[in-house]
Every structure is written in C-alpha cells, then in structure tokens.
Scaffold this motif. Structure first.
Motif, mmCIF file in Angstrom:
data_model
loop_
_atom_site.group_PDB
_atom_site.id
_atom_site.type_symbol
_atom_site.label_atom_id
_atom_site.label_comp_id
_atom_site.label_asym_id
_atom_site.label_seq_id
_atom_site.Cartn_x
_atom_site.Cartn_y
_atom_site.Cartn_z
ATOM 1 N N ILE A 54 -0.068 -7.159 -5.272
ATOM 2 C CA ILE A 54 -0.840 -6.445 -6.158
ATOM 3 C C ILE A 54 -2.371 -6.063 -5.604
ATOM 4 C CG2 ILE A 54 -1.871 -6.497 -8.548
ATOM 5 C CD1 ILE A 54 1.183 -6.154 -8.552
ATOM 6 N N SER A 55 -2.753 -6.908 -4.895
ATOM 7 C CA SER A 55 -4.209 -6.742 -4.264
ATOM 8 C C SER A 55 -4.139 -5.469 -3.532
ATOM 9 C CB SER A 55 -4.825 -7.952 -3.669
ATOM 10 O OG SER A 55 -4.713 -9.199 -4.398
ATOM 11 N N LEU A 56 -2.907 -5.515 -2.483
ATOM 12 C CA LEU A 56 -2.882 -4.174 -1.931
ATOM 13 C C LEU A 56 -2.674 -3.073 -2.527
ATOM 14 C CD1 LEU A 56 -0.902 -5.458 1.051
ATOM 15 C CD2 LEU A 56 -3.244 -4.811 1.145
ATOM 16 N N MET A 57 -2.289 -3.111 -3.863
ATOM 17 C CA MET A 57 -1.886 -2.006 -4.486
ATOM 18 C C MET A 57 -3.311 -1.320 -5.320
ATOM 19 S SD MET A 57 1.679 -2.636 -6.421
ATOM 20 C CE MET A 57 3.167 -2.998 -5.089
ATOM 21 N N GLN A 58 -4.144 -2.230 -5.580
ATOM 22 C CA GLN A 58 -5.158 -1.620 -6.385
ATOM 23 C C GLN A 58 -5.555 -0.138 -5.922
ATOM 24 O OE1 GLN A 58 -5.871 -2.932 -9.040
ATOM 25 N NE2 GLN A 58 -5.045 -5.083 -8.906
ATOM 26 N N GLU A 59 -5.847 -0.067 -4.777
ATOM 27 C CA GLU A 59 -5.974 1.414 -4.491
ATOM 28 C C GLU A 59 -5.266 2.620 -4.918
ATOM 29 O OE1 GLU A 59 -6.587 3.522 -0.114
ATOM 30 O OE2 GLU A 59 -4.384 3.235 -0.760
ATOM 31 N N THR A 107 0.766 -1.230 0.005
ATOM 32 C CA THR A 107 0.151 0.052 -0.040
ATOM 33 C C THR A 107 1.068 1.385 0.041
ATOM 34 O OG1 THR A 107 -1.650 -1.117 1.204
ATOM 35 C CG2 THR A 107 -1.662 1.133 1.248
ATOM 36 N N ALA A 108 1.843 1.191 0.729
ATOM 37 C CA ALA A 108 2.868 2.400 0.759
ATOM 38 C C ALA A 108 3.733 2.487 -0.441
ATOM 39 C CB ALA A 108 3.840 2.279 2.111
#
Lengths: 360, 487
Positions: free
Chosen positions: A82-87, A57-58
């Motif tokens: 990658i799931s965490l990066m979707q935002e 995320t960071a």
C-alpha cells in the motif's frame, strides 16, 4: 443466495465480481494474497482481466488505466504494498477515477511481520500520497461485511468518482464466516467521461495536471466539495448497546469484534459498557460519536496501533469526555478478557465512586 | 519567387486550435527545433493514414510531452512519471479494440519507468511505445538523463557524465531486445531529412502492427533538444546525427511481424445468471438450506492446534462447515504464519446459537491438541469443565488438569494403522463426535464432501471418522452428551 462459509479475502473477490468488477491488477503479499489468487481464478472466467503486475506501483497505475477506460476494477495489498501505491492513489484521486483498493493490514513499519495490525490507518485515512485528497475508507469487521462493503465500495467509487479503500486487518481477511452474497448485476455501462477508444469518447481526457494555479485551485475546491458531501452523507457506524452506556468503547475491524465480546463480559459484571464501531473511517462518524458523548461518561479507544484511530476520536470529541486508550501492536490481538481487565482497572475508582471520570 | 505546393497538410488528428492550452492557442509549447514537434507530426500522420483517429488512445507521460493532449484529437490519458506502460497495459486489456500509444521521454521510460517498460514488453502487450530520447531532462531544466552520452555535461553531471560515477547511457532497444515477446524494435533518428523520412515509416509500422493485432512494438527516436543542449536547431540536428547516433546506433533490432503468432481471441463473457455458479456459490451439495434455529443451544469456543501438516486448519474448517449446515452461527480463524518448515498451526472455531461477537478463542471450552507443545500451550486456558482431546497415549504427568474432561488417544498412530498418517485429525474428529453427540453424521460428511476435493481422501476421511468413533465406543470417556449443550 444461501450462506456459504467464506474466507474474508475471498468474499471480497466474489462480491467484486458480482458487483460488475471486470479487472484486477495486483501483486502478491501476505495476508492479502488470497484476494489475488481468487481474482486469478474467477476474473478470466467472467470475461474479465486478471494481471499479476511487476510491483504495486505498476498495479495501482494499471488501476488508473482500467478506471480511465471505464471499467470497474480493483487491487489489493497490505502495508508495504500500500505504501508503494500511494503515488498512484494520489493520481487516481486527482484524476477523479473510481476504483476499489483492499488493504489487509499487517504489522509494520518496514517489513514488520504478516500478523494483523491496524497501522495503515494514517496512510489510508489521512492520505499517504501527495496533495489535498481523500480516499473513502470502509472498515469491515466480518466476512459478510468484506463482501457487502466491497459492493458498497464500488458504488461509492462511481458515485464520487474517487478511490475507495476497504481497510481490513489480517484476521478479518483470513477468517471464514458464513456469507450471503448479493445477486450478480450486469456490468454497469461505462461512464461518459471514460476514454474507450471510440468516436463518442474521442474528446475525453483523463488527467490530474492543471498548470495554471487558478485552474488547479478550482479543481482542488471541487474535490474538497465532494469530500464535504461524502462527510455529510456517507459516515456510518454501528452502535452496540450504547443506549444506557456509561463507557463507550471505540474500535473497528477485528477489534470491533473483540470489543463486542468485552461489552458482554463487562455487562455481566454490571458495568454499563457499549460499543461504537466505525463502518466508515473516512468520512469519520463524527456526528454519532458526539451524540454518544452527551450521555456517556468516558470513552475507551482500542486498536492495533499506537494511536491512529485515537487521534480521530480526540479530534471529534474535542475534550468533551475523557478518552482512555488500549493498544496492542506487532501482530498481537488482545483477548476480550485482556481488554476487560484494562477497562476494569482503568475505570475502577470512578466506577466505585460514581464520580466524574478524570482523563488518565 | 515561383509558385509552391503544400505537400504536408496539418494532420487531421491534430486539433485546429489548441484550446486546452491557455494562451497562444495556435502554436505549440515546444521550443524551436525540438524533436517532439516532428515526432508528434509523424505519429499524427500515421494515425491519419491508418484511419484510426477514433480508436486511438494516447498515453502522455511526465516530461515535455506531458501536454501531448493539447494537440492530438484522440482519446487522451495523462499518466504518472514512468507509469505509462502500466496504464497502457490496462487500457488495452479492457479495450482491446482501441489503439493504445504510450509516448514517453528518456527520463520517464529509461529511469523511473524502467520496470514498467520492461514488464509491458515482456508480457508482449500489444501496444505501441514511442520513446523520444534526447539524452537530457528537458522540462525540469537540463538534468542528466539515463541516456545522456558519456562526457556530456548537465546540471546534475556538471563535470560531464562519467562512467565510474554515473554509469553508461542506457541502451533501451538492446535491453528490450533480450526479451522474447516484443514483435518490433527499432531505433530511428531525426538527424537528417532522410532519417526523418525513415522515422515516419517506422512509426507508422509500429502503430500498424497494433492495428493488425500483433504484439509489442517499440520505436526509439533520437531527438534534438536545442534549448537545453544550448545549441541552435541546426547544430542540435547535427548533434543527433553525429553524437547520439554514434552512441546508440540507428537500426532495426527486431522485426517479427511476419512470424508473430496472432493473439488468441477473448472468450466471450458468460451470461450474468452463470456467474454465481462460476464463483462456486451454487455447488449442488447444500441445496436444502438449514431451516430455522437448531434444536439445541450451543456456545462452543474451540481451539485446534498442532504442527503444520497435521490437518489442524481442515479439522477446524470441517467443524465450522458442519456447524453452519446444522444451523449454528460459526466462525473459523486461523493463526496464520509464514509458509515455513516446522511451523506450528492453530485455529479458533466458534459454534454458537447466538450471533458470534469475537471469532477469537481465548478461553476454549473444547481443545483439540494434535501435539504436546499445543497441549502445554493451550491447556491452562481451557475453561473449567471443558473438553480436551489429546493426540497421545496419555496426558503427560506434568500436564493434566482434573477440572477438564480429557481424552488421550494416539490418533496419529491409529492413522498409521489405516495407512495414512495424515488422517489423525479426522480420527480425532470422529472421537469428538462420538463422545459428545455434537453434530449429525450427515452434516459432517456433507462438510467433508465440500472441503475435501480428492475422492481418495474423502473416502479415507470417512474411514477415519468411523475409526475415531469406534475407539470411543470401545472405551467410553467421561463426556456425557449433555455436557456441551448450554455451556
């Protein structure tokens, strides 16, 4: 430059540095960690930034900051990361920031495993974040393409002011093949819109918020037009022995390589098989696929998921031709012989009778 | 009425007219009595006084201050909820001359963005963070914040914040004060004019620290939210003074500005022409590229397998690297696994005169089995006529094939004899080369030189190669040199 035996993951970083990438923000994850490790080794030596973030995320938000400041920057991860990066990807697309993300796919869902899969297709190609946006998606199938497509990704990102994802599987990331790298380019001058903390860039604003519905609609239409332009101009595919093919195999990444071997084996048995390997997954090589459907009698999609690429092939062919599907998941990658056996079995009756194939 | 003098002009770094705001371009979007207006003004004054308007980049959060860029005539980046410290980190790293200010509210910083603020602080990012704490989610209409005082009602704590269910209010300054890196941490309030005057000084110092190249500076501002608190501005200010200040305390928690070490200056970037060397693309060993295609056609599907630690992957890599130098198309694919004890390891190696379709080896014509489980697993798949090297005195009786060319030698024991049991892989390589004539000696040695970083190991591997060759010379195996070519 001379060909050098290089791991796919490392090829990404070397090509990125040669293409003027000067910042990497990331979090370790198998099977993508060599990318962070190589970035940690090389970026500080070329006056760039490497930072191991506290989370994906960071990482992706650091990418947002680096891109907003006008720097060619990238990150890499695999499924869970990658799931965490979707935002962040949604914000980056919304704010129209250029950057490159490499996704070295592993088994899912959840923790899954670390062996190769192609099950991030939907979350990358269809956009796993919120809002009407697309990432441009490139699908390398060799170490050479890991390098070349990374260079290409940086150029596309700048051209379209949009995140570009290099979508590869664990095998393509882990394997070593000879790679000829491009010559280094000078770091491109920062774009005019970047926020750099200078008098000249003081009026600049990077944002994805448009409170007024009319303004947001205008913004979304602008993005939409950009994606349509990419669809018209950027879709690419490799066609391998499709000239006289009756059956066209469709697969990307490591499956594109396996299918190439299948073409050889099948032709040795007298079956006219060819391969369409998408090099871009968004935009999808729609025109090429439809063109092949004029002469081919049937298609066989083979992928390491339960049918994510398959959906796009179906949407593209709109029932023009029967489509069969071969799938392995969980980290299993089929041998060429296994796919060949499926192909022969599936098409046996129609191959003998030369009748029009019926969708099974 | 007597005459009066204006002592506080509009700050230079505020826009004269808020054009980015669609309507009412001469007033802010903040409610009467809101603390943001005051904090904006204090920050703007600091920027003016320090003369850094051109250098300043303001990172606006999600929350009421999401529109800070309506007012500040500086570089502006709007970020995702809670992520401003991550965004600020990257901006500052790539543009170290800029003055980066992360402006965040309590929901943003102390709830959803907890990880980002803690780690930015822990890395000592030389940025300034202004944390506006009004104990409530304002923009979304009054939900509980991580800093809502105990007992206080909100739309999501309708019975009052209860320590047993909602936990205690988060004291962010104290949390960050447990870290080594931050240079400056202070909590101020907007509860009285005196507090506001102090806040002005503290905010300026927190920005000035960055101008001086010092590390992470953090100011928490206890700030009123009259609308959501359902108090008038005067009562709201009293609430800050009496309740908020009581809950959190107004104090400087850290001031290391005097003793803070200066950050090392960035190393200037190398010339562009230097980059290939830095990336190891010019290694000095392989200056003479292979010219044209090799003389002999080859299509090898090699599987190397054994326990982790036996050098399985390196053996495969040497074959691929030497094959590349010989002018063949090559690929090397490890079957990777988690880094755990007692794992098995194998790799797929292709050497071919023609472009390689699949790098996966499903039907090997060369199997290099460094242990028995690998032999048992992969022998059945070997192509008829293929070559099998096995690390053992003899093939197990129940695991042999008449239609392959097998060689069993105790490579690991031979390595023990050399004083380094891990060299069995390279002894096996020596035996393979001697038995088949595959690859020239200098190609293999060149590959080892590039891949084996330690001089001691390189020399050991040269001995191991010779040891393997010697074993085969002693007892020739049924693998005519001509077998490999054209398979």
């Amino acid at each position: 430059m001379q060909a050098q035996l290089t791991k796919g993951n490392e090829a990404i970083v070397k090509a990125a540095v040669l293409a003027g990438c000067r910042a990497y923000y990331g979090y370790p994850i198998t099977p993508a960690s060599e990318i962070a490790e190589a970035a940690a080794l090389y970026l500080p030596q070329v006056g760039g930034v490497f930072l191991q973030a506290e989370s994906e995320t960071a990482s992706i938000n650091m990418l947002y900051g680096g891109a907003a400041a006008g720097v060619r920057c990238m990150t890499a991860s695999s499924g869970p990361g990658i799931s965490l990066m979707q935002e962040g990807l949604s914000y980056i697309a919304g704010a129209e920031l250029p950057c490159v993300v490499a996704d070295i796919m592993r088994g899912g869902p959840g923790l899954g495993n670390i062996a190769p899969e192609q099950s991030d297709y939907n979350q990358i190609v269809k956009g796993g974040g919120h809002g009407c946006y697309h990432t441009l998606v490139l699908a390398p199938g060799s170490a050479q393409e890991m390098a070349d497509f990374t260079t290409w990704a940086f150029d596309l990102a700048d051209q379209y002011r949009n995140p570009v994802v290099v979508l590869a599987d664990g095998y393509t990331g882990q394997m070593m093949e000879p790679v000829r790298f491009a010559d280094p380019i000078a770091v491109p001058p920062p774009p005019e819109w970047a926020v750099r903390g200078t008098a000249q860039t003081r009026p600049n604003l990077v944002t994805s918020i448009f409170l007024e519905p009319d303004l947001l609609e205008k913004h979304i239409r602008k993005l939409e037009a950009k994606y349509h332009e990419a669809e018209r101009r950027e879709a690419r595919a490799e066609c391998w022995r499709t000239e006289d093919a009756e059956i066209v195999l469709v697969g990307y990444g490591i499956m594109g390589r396996v299918l190439k071997a299948v073409v050889g084996l099948a032709r040795a048995q007298g079956i006219k098989v060819g391969l369409l390997r998408p090099l871009t997954l968004y935009p999808f090589p729609t025109a090429k696929l439809r063109e092949l459907s004029r002469d081919a009698r049937a298609f066989l999609v083979a992928e390491l998921s339960t049918g994510q690429l398959l959906d796009d092939v179906r949407l593209t062919l709109e029932g023009r031709r029967p489509i069969e599907f071969f799938s392995r998941v969980g980290g299993n990658v089929p041998s060429a012989e296994e796919v060949l056996a499926f192909l022969v079995h599936t098409f046996a009756s129609s191959l003998e009778s030369q009748e029009v194939l019926v969708h099974g | 009425m007597g005459s009066f003098t204006v002592t506080q002009e509009r700050a230079e770094c505020f826009y004269d007219c808020f054009e980015r705001k669609a309507e009412l371009q001469h007033q802010t979007h903040y409610c009467p009595g809101c603390g943001h207006g005051i904090v904006h003004k204090l920050l703007a004054q600091a920027i003016d006084e320090l003369g850094i308007q051109d250098r300043t980049i303001l990172i606006s959060p999600v929350g009421c201050s999401v529109f800070a860029y309506y007012y500040f005539d500086v570089g502006n980046i709007q970020s995702a909820h809670g992520r401003a410290p991550a965004v600020a980190t990257a901006v500052k790293r790539s543009r170290p001359e800029s003055i980066v200010v992360s402006y965040q509210g309590d929901g943003d910083l102390a709830a959803i963005g907890t990880a980002e603020i803690v780690h930015a602080a822990n890395r000592g990012e030389p940025i300034t963070v202004i944390f506006v704490n009004n104990g409530i989610y304002g923009m979304t209409g009054g939900q509980m914040a991580p800093t809502t005082p105990l007992g206080k009602k909100s739309t999501t704590s309708p019975f009052g914040r209860n320590q047993w269910t909602e936990g205690f209010p988060v004291h962010v300054c104290e949390l960050l004060n447990s870290l080594e890196a931050p240079v400056f941490i202070e909590r101020v309030g907007l509860g009285t004019n005196k507090q506001i005057m102090n806040a002005a000084k503290v905010i300026k110092r927190a920005v000035e620290n960055q101008v001086h190249g010092l590390g992470f500076s953090f100011v928490e501002v206890l700030s009123p939210c009259p609308t959501i608190w359902k108090l008038n501005p005067v009562e709201a200010q009293r609430f800050v003074r009496d309740e908020m200040a009581k809950t959190f305390g107004i104090a400087n928690l850290r001031d290391h500005t005097k003793e803070a070490a200066m950050r090392p200056a960035a190393v200037p970037p190398p010339a562009i022409e230097e980059i290939p060397r830095i990336l190891g693309l010019v290694n000095g060993h392989a200056e003479a590229p292979p010219t044209g295609r090799p003389d002999r056609a080859l299509n090898l599907h090699i599987k190397v397998a054994g326990f982790g630690g036996q050098g399985v992957l390196l053996l495969g890599e040497v074959l691929a690297e030497a094959g590349l130098e010989a002018g063949y198309e090559v690929s090397w694919l490890p079957s990777y696994g988690p880094e755990m004890r007692s794992g098995t390891s194998n790799c797929h190696v292709r050497l071919s005169s023609d472009p390689i379709d699949s790098p996966m080896v499903s039907r090997p014509n060369v199997l290099l089995a460094l242990n028995e489980p690998s032999l048992r697993k992969f022998l059945p798949a070997v192509e008829a006529g293929g070559i099998v090297l096995y690390n053992g005195e003899a093939f197990p009786e129940d695991c042999a094939r008449r239609d392959v060319r097998g060689m069993a030698l105790p490579f690991s024991h031979l390595a023990d004899g050399m004083g380094e049991s891990k060299a069995g892989n390279i002894i096996m390589l020596g035996a393979l080369l001697e038995a088949t004539g595959l690859l020239e000696e200098e190609q293999v040695i060149g590959a080892l030189r590039r891949l084996v970083k330690s001089q001691r190991w390189f020399e050991l591997d040269l001995k191991a190669l010779e040891c393997g060759r010697e074993e085969v010379r002693k007892q020739p195996f049924p693998m005519a040199e001509d077998y490999l070519w054209g398979v």
